[in-house]
Design an enzyme around this catalytic site. Structure first.
Site, PDB file in Angstrom:
ATOM      1  CG  HIS A 182      -3.949  17.211 -34.639  1.00 38.27           C
ATOM      2  ND1 HIS A 182      -4.265  17.551 -35.927  1.00 38.27           N
ATOM      3  CD2 HIS A 182      -4.966  17.681 -33.876  1.00 38.27           C
ATOM      4  CE1 HIS A 182      -5.421  18.211 -35.943  1.00 38.27           C
ATOM      5  NE2 HIS A 182      -5.871  18.292 -34.706  1.00 38.27           N
ATOM      6  CD  GLU A 183      -6.464  16.329 -30.491  1.00 33.73           C
ATOM      7  OE1 GLU A 183      -6.807  17.227 -29.694  1.00 33.73           O
ATOM      8  OE2 GLU A 183      -6.972  16.188 -31.609  1.00 33.73           O
ATOM      9  CG  HIS A 206      -5.555  21.373 -30.885  1.00 29.40           C
ATOM     10  ND1 HIS A 206      -5.832  22.419 -31.722  1.00 29.40           N
ATOM     11  CD2 HIS A 206      -5.966  20.254 -31.533  1.00 29.40           C
ATOM     12  CE1 HIS A 206      -6.395  21.943 -32.833  1.00 29.40           C
ATOM     13  NE2 HIS A 206      -6.472  20.635 -32.750  1.00 29.40           N
TER      14      HIS A 206
HETATM   15 ZN   LIG Z   1      -7.485  19.264 -33.922  1.00 27.58          ZN
END
Ligand SMILES: [Zn+2]
Length: 373
Positions: free
Chosen positions: A68-69, A72
């Site tokens: 998830h990170e 980003h």
């Molecule tokens: Zn996030």
């Protein structure tokens, strides 16, 4: 936070670290899965196998948050931002992106890709749990991953700052109003509402007898409230310093030292008489900066034979700031380089040193005078 973070390596050139709180979470997740979820989902499972499954599932949860990170960070990088590091901590992760987005579209894309990634992982894990069969060990682990990633994706889509959904909201308001400040205020206010919602829900669960769940939910609310308030403080600082220039704050002091000067003369003729803790080193242009701690590293008996050039900082390139630059820009530069002061130049001439202390005093005085919002 940095002191409690353990670096575990680099992925795509992005540093990955784990905050100490994550070890606690890892233990709690493993334990609750091993004594609760797995034994009830797989009747007849022995304790060792349940514990092993707990560790496997907790590790996969960790990988999910990391992916998830990474999403980003990679989108940020593709949009020209500088993705430096990822820290996994209590309720997820933090991606440290150098600087803020310059356009609403960038902010939107960087924010939205995280929750979307979690939802994609949830869908894949759900598919895997069906393929393995819901009564098999891998099937149960996959079902757990599907649930937790679905929750992670939905939670992060809540429209309050600093959650990803709050950034999405900020990007939308920013795009609509053209004002980043206004957009941040809206997203932060909604973030505070979301946090109150979690606090109220948590207390309600506690009153309902679900003590542990309630405490968890309230803790999330507490954390969100703190993070939203910190974001608001940043907005307030931005507002206070808006329109303030370096020239409004810096104390004029054209003093500088030549790189070939001895450290002894630097101390006796420049540092002591003017109470100066730092002095720009100039050789036609600013080539470095020499501070008290640089001087302290030289034993007194060697100061006459040591030159300023040998001890000065900034030899790999010194950052300066123009007299007309905004104070916010200076603050960003100080933060980015972790410097204590910046030489201020005007037409190539040193006109003074801007310190963190100058900026803090400027904020305090403007606050007391009620200036700038
Ligand atoms: Zn996030």
């Amino acid at each position: 936070m940095v002191g409690q973070t353990v670096r575990i390596g680099r992925i795509f050139g992005i540093e990955v670290g784990i905050h100490a709180s994550w070890l606690l979470i890892f233990g709690l997740v493993t334990w609750s899965l091993a004594v609760g979820y797995f034994p009830s989902a797989l009747p007849g499972l022995d304790r060792t196998a349940a514990f092993v499954l707990g560790v496997v599932a907790a590790t996969l949860l960790f990988v999910s948050v990391l992916v998830h990170e990474l999403a980003h960070s990679l989108v940020a990088r593709a949009r020209g931002l500088d993705a430096r590091s990822i820290t996994l901590f209590l309720f997820g992760g933090v991606s440290n992106l150098g600087g803020e987005s310059k356009q609403p579209a960038t902010e939107f894309l960087v924010a939205v890709v995280g929750p979307l990634t979690s939802l994609v992982i949830a869908a894949l894990a759900f598919g895997a749990s069906v393929a393995f069969g819901p009564d098999s060990q891998p099937g149960v682990v996959a079902a757990y991953l599907a649930t937790i990633n679905l929750l992670l994706g939905l939670f992060n889509l809540l429209p309050g700052f600093p959650l990803d959904g709050g950034r999405v909201l900020r990007a939308l308001v920013w795009n609509a109003t053209g004002s980043l400040r206004r957009a941040t205020e809206v997203a932060v206010r909604v973030g505070q509402l979301v946090s109150y919602g979690f606090l109220a829900w948590g207390f309600w669960r506690v009153l309902d007898g679900e003590l542990l769940n309630g405490i968890w939910i309230a803790a999330i609310g507490w954390f969100l409230h703190g993070a939203a308030s910190a974001s608001l403080q940043q907005v307030v600082i931005d507002q206070r310093l808006r329109g303030v220039r370096v020239r409004d704050v810096v104390r004029p002091d054209p003093t500088f030292v030549l790189p070939g000067e001895s450290v002894a003369r630097l101390v006796d003729e420049i540092m002591l008489p003017g109470y100066r803790r730092a002095v720009p080193v100039v050789d036609g242009r600013v080539v470095g900066i020499v501070t008290l701690s640089d001087v302290r590293a030289v034993p007194p008996e060697r100061r006459a034979s040591t030159t300023v050039a040998e001890i000065m900082g900034g030899r790999s390139g010194v950052r300066t700031i123009g007299l007309e630059a905004s104070l916010l820009e200076a603050l960003e530069d100080l933060g980015a380089g972790d410097f204590e002061q910046l030489p201020v130049v005007d037409g190539g001439r040193v006109v003074g040193l801007l310190t963190r202390g100058d900026i803090v005093r400027a904020i305090q005085i403007r606050e007391e005078l009620g200036l700038g919002g």
